[in-house]
Design a protein around this motif. Structure first.
Motif, PDB file in Angstrom:
ATOM      1  N   ASP A  41     -49.830 -25.800 -36.730  1.00 48.85           N
ATOM      2  CA  ASP A  41     -48.533 -25.390 -36.168  1.00 48.85           C
ATOM      3  C   ASP A  41     -47.415 -26.215 -36.809  1.00 48.85           C
ATOM      4  O   ASP A  41     -46.453 -26.602 -36.154  1.00 48.85           O
ATOM      5  CB  ASP A  41     -48.529 -25.538 -34.638  1.00 48.85           C
ATOM      6  CG  ASP A  41     -47.461 -24.678 -33.969  1.00 48.85           C
ATOM      7  OD1 ASP A  41     -46.793 -23.897 -34.678  1.00 48.85           O
ATOM      8  OD2 ASP A  41     -47.294 -24.803 -32.746  1.00 48.85           O
ATOM      9  N   HIS A  88     -42.763 -16.842 -36.294  1.00 52.92           N
ATOM     10  CA  HIS A  88     -42.559 -16.169 -35.004  1.00 52.92           C
ATOM     11  C   HIS A  88     -42.029 -14.756 -35.219  1.00 52.92           C
ATOM     12  O   HIS A  88     -40.921 -14.566 -35.740  1.00 52.92           O
ATOM     13  CB  HIS A  88     -41.541 -16.937 -34.152  1.00 52.92           C
ATOM     14  CG  HIS A  88     -41.967 -18.324 -33.785  1.00 52.92           C
ATOM     15  ND1 HIS A  88     -42.960 -18.591 -32.875  1.00 52.92           N
ATOM     16  CD2 HIS A  88     -41.527 -19.531 -34.201  1.00 52.92           C
ATOM     17  CE1 HIS A  88     -43.102 -19.896 -32.740  1.00 52.92           C
ATOM     18  NE2 HIS A  88     -42.251 -20.495 -33.548  1.00 52.92           N
ATOM     19  N   HIS A  92     -48.401 -17.298 -26.931  1.00 44.80           N
ATOM     20  CA  HIS A  92     -48.245 -16.931 -28.340  1.00 44.80           C
ATOM     21  C   HIS A  92     -49.572 -16.428 -28.907  1.00 44.80           C
ATOM     22  O   HIS A  92     -50.611 -17.076 -28.735  1.00 44.80           O
ATOM     23  CB  HIS A  92     -47.749 -18.139 -29.147  1.00 44.80           C
ATOM     24  CG  HIS A  92     -46.317 -18.466 -28.860  1.00 44.80           C
ATOM     25  ND1 HIS A  92     -45.641 -19.522 -29.432  1.00 44.80           N
ATOM     26  CD2 HIS A  92     -45.413 -17.840 -28.057  1.00 44.80           C
ATOM     27  CE1 HIS A  92     -44.388 -19.535 -28.994  1.00 44.80           C
ATOM     28  NE2 HIS A  92     -44.225 -18.531 -28.154  1.00 44.80           N
ATOM     29  N   HIS A 111     -52.436 -22.249 -29.642  1.00 42.34           N
ATOM     30  CA  HIS A 111     -52.302 -23.502 -28.871  1.00 42.34           C
ATOM     31  C   HIS A 111     -52.497 -23.364 -27.355  1.00 42.34           C
ATOM     32  O   HIS A 111     -51.547 -23.567 -26.576  1.00 42.34           O
ATOM     33  CB  HIS A 111     -50.952 -24.174 -29.168  1.00 42.34           C
ATOM     34  CG  HIS A 111     -49.753 -23.261 -29.200  1.00 42.34           C
ATOM     35  ND1 HIS A 111     -49.322 -22.558 -28.104  1.00 42.34           N
ATOM     36  CD2 HIS A 111     -48.904 -22.930 -30.197  1.00 42.34           C
ATOM     37  CE1 HIS A 111     -48.259 -21.850 -28.424  1.00 42.34           C
ATOM     38  NE2 HIS A 111     -47.992 -22.053 -29.708  1.00 42.34           N
ATOM     39  N   HIS A 158     -52.049 -21.954 -39.245  1.00 46.62           N
ATOM     40  CA  HIS A 158     -50.867 -21.846 -38.370  1.00 46.62           C
ATOM     41  C   HIS A 158     -49.749 -22.732 -38.934  1.00 46.62           C
ATOM     42  O   HIS A 158     -49.840 -23.956 -38.911  1.00 46.62           O
ATOM     43  CB  HIS A 158     -51.263 -22.302 -36.966  1.00 46.62           C
ATOM     44  CG  HIS A 158     -50.224 -22.038 -35.905  1.00 46.62           C
ATOM     45  ND1 HIS A 158     -50.548 -21.983 -34.568  1.00 46.62           N
ATOM     46  CD2 HIS A 158     -48.887 -21.815 -35.973  1.00 46.62           C
ATOM     47  CE1 HIS A 158     -49.457 -21.753 -33.848  1.00 46.62           C
ATOM     48  NE2 HIS A 158     -48.433 -21.651 -34.689  1.00 46.62           N
ATOM     49  N   GLU A 198     -46.992 -14.904 -35.617  1.00 49.49           N
ATOM     50  CA  GLU A 198     -47.190 -15.457 -34.269  1.00 49.49           C
ATOM     51  C   GLU A 198     -46.318 -14.650 -33.319  1.00 49.49           C
ATOM     52  O   GLU A 198     -45.089 -14.760 -33.342  1.00 49.49           O
ATOM     53  CB  GLU A 198     -46.811 -16.951 -34.222  1.00 49.49           C
ATOM     54  CG  GLU A 198     -47.028 -17.567 -32.847  1.00 49.49           C
ATOM     55  CD  GLU A 198     -46.867 -19.094 -32.809  1.00 49.49           C
ATOM     56  OE1 GLU A 198     -46.313 -19.668 -33.769  1.00 49.49           O
ATOM     57  OE2 GLU A 198     -47.282 -19.694 -31.804  1.00 49.49           O
TER      58      GLU A 198
HETATM   59 MN    MN Z   1     -46.322 -21.180 -30.688  1.00 48.17          MN
END
Ligand code: MN
Ligand code: AMP
Ligand code: MN
Ligand code: MN
Length: 282
Positions: A250, A40, A78, A193, A8, A67
Motif C-alpha cells: 500500500d 483508487h 477497499h 488491508h 498494492h 482499488e
Molecule cells: Mn485502501
C-alpha cells in the motif's frame, strides 16, 4: 530464489506521490519482480507504468490493478482488482461513475470544513491532486499546509476520519457491485488491508464469508508493519473463508516506514492469489 511480489501501491493517478514512471524505477531499485499498480477507482496509471517499463527496459512484471472504494454496513471497505482489462469500456464507464461520486464527496467534505471555519479547501485540494481525483489524502495535505493540523494523522483524527468533524458518509458502490465490475473486466477481487477497518473479528469474519459467497477471490493477509498475532489471525480467517492470500505494501510515498516490496512474505499454509498467474509461472 524467492521472487519479490508487491500487489498494492499508488501513483500520482490517485493519492500517491510518485508518477507511474518513478514508481516502476523505484520498484526496479528495490528489486521487486512483480508489481500491481492499484490506484483508487482508476486504472489510468497502468499504461504509463508499462510504457516506462518498456522505455527503460526494466525486468518487472506489471499487474494491471485498481482499488475500488465500497461501503459495507457503514464501513469503507477497499476491494483490489488484479489483472483487470484496462481497455474494457463497461469497466471504464463504471469507474467514471465512481469518480463522479469521489468529486461530489470532496465537495461535501469541503462544505463541512467551511462550516468549521476552514474555507476554500476544494481549490487547494484540486491543486494537490494535480489532475487526479481528490482523495481525503489531498484534503489532509491542505490542512497540514495551512498549519491547521500538525500531521496527516491529525487531519484524519480531527476532521477526515470516520465520524469526525468533516466526515461525510460516502455513497460508494457495495461489495457485490465491486466484485461484479472486477470479474466482468476479467480480474480477481481481493479485500484490501483488512486490519485497517477498525472492525471486530466477528465482523471481519462476516465480511470475508459474504465476500467469498459473492464471488470474491482473496484477501491481503500481510502488511509491512503488521504484528505476528494479526498476521496469524488474518491467515486463519482467509483460510476459513477459502480465500487466496495476497500481499501488498500500500505504498503511497517514500518514507521511513513505507517501501515497495519489503517484508511481504506470506505463509506457505495458504494458496497465494498469484498461484496460477502466467506472468509469475512463465
Ligand atoms: Mn485502501
Ligand atoms: P479516500 O479514498 O479519499 O477515502 O481516502 C482514503 C485514503 O486516505 C487512504 O487510501 C489513505 O491513503 C488515506 N488515509 C485514510 N485513513 C488515514 C489515516 N487514518 N491516516 C492517514 N491516512 C489515511
Ligand atoms: Mn490512498
Ligand atoms: Mn491503497
Amino acid at each position: 530464489m524467492t521472487i519479490k511480489i508487491d500487489l498494492h501501491c499508488h501513483t500520482t493517478h490517485s493519492d500517491g506521490a510518485l508518477t507511474p514512471e518513478e514508481i516502476v524505477l523505484r520498484a526496479q531499485q528495490m528489486q521487486v519482480d512483480v508489481l500491481a499498480i492499484t490506484d483508487h477507482d482508476t486504472v489510468s496509471g497502468v499504461a504509463h507504468a508499462q510504457a516506462a517499463i518498456d522505455k527503460h527496459n526494466i525486468k518487472l512484471k506489471l499487474i494491471a490493478g485498481v482499488e475500488l472504494s465500497t461501503s459495507w454496513h457503514g464501513f469503507d471497505i477497499h476491494i483490489l482488482g488484479f489483472n483487470v482489462d484496462i481497455q474494457h469500456n463497461v469497466f471504464l464507464g463504471n469507474l467514471q461513475d465512481q469518480m463522479l461520486e469521489r468529486d461530489e464527496r470532496a465537495k461535501r467534505i469541503c462544505d463541512k470544513l467551511a462550516k468549521c471555519g476552514v474555507v476554500d479547501v476544494y481549490q487547494d485540494a484540486l491543486r494537490h491532486a494535480n489532475g487526479a481525483q481528490i482523495s481525503r489524502n489531498h484534503i489532509a495535505q491542505v490542512l497540514v499546509e495551512r498549519q491547521i493540523c500538525s500531521s496527516f494523522q491529525q487531519a484524519f483524527t480531527k476532521y477526515l476520519g470516520k465520524g469526525k468533524r468533516a466526515y461525510t458518509t460516502p455513497k460508494w458502490i457495495d461489495i457485490e457491485t465491486a466484485i461484479k465490475w472486477i470479474v466482468e473486466a476479467g480480474g480477481q477481487a481481493v479485500i484490501a488491508h483488512p486490519s485497517h477497518y477498525d472492525m471486530s473479528t466477528k465482523w471481519l469474519r462476516r465480511l470475508t464469508s459474504e465476500f467469498k459467497q459473492l464471488g470474491g477471490d482473496g484477501m491481503e493477509i500481510t502488511h509491512p508493519n503488521m504484528s505476528p498475532q494479526t498476521k496469524s489471525l488474518l491467515l486463519d480467517i482467509a483460510k476459513d473463508s477459502q480465500l487466496f492470500g495476497s500481499a501488498g505494501s500500500d505504498f503511497h510515498s517514500p518514507g521511513r516506514w513505507t517501501e515497495l516490496g519489503k517484508r511481504l512474505q506470506i505463509s506457505e499454509q495458504i494458496t497465494p492469489i498469484w498461484h496460477d498467474w502466467s506472468v509469475i509461472n512463465a
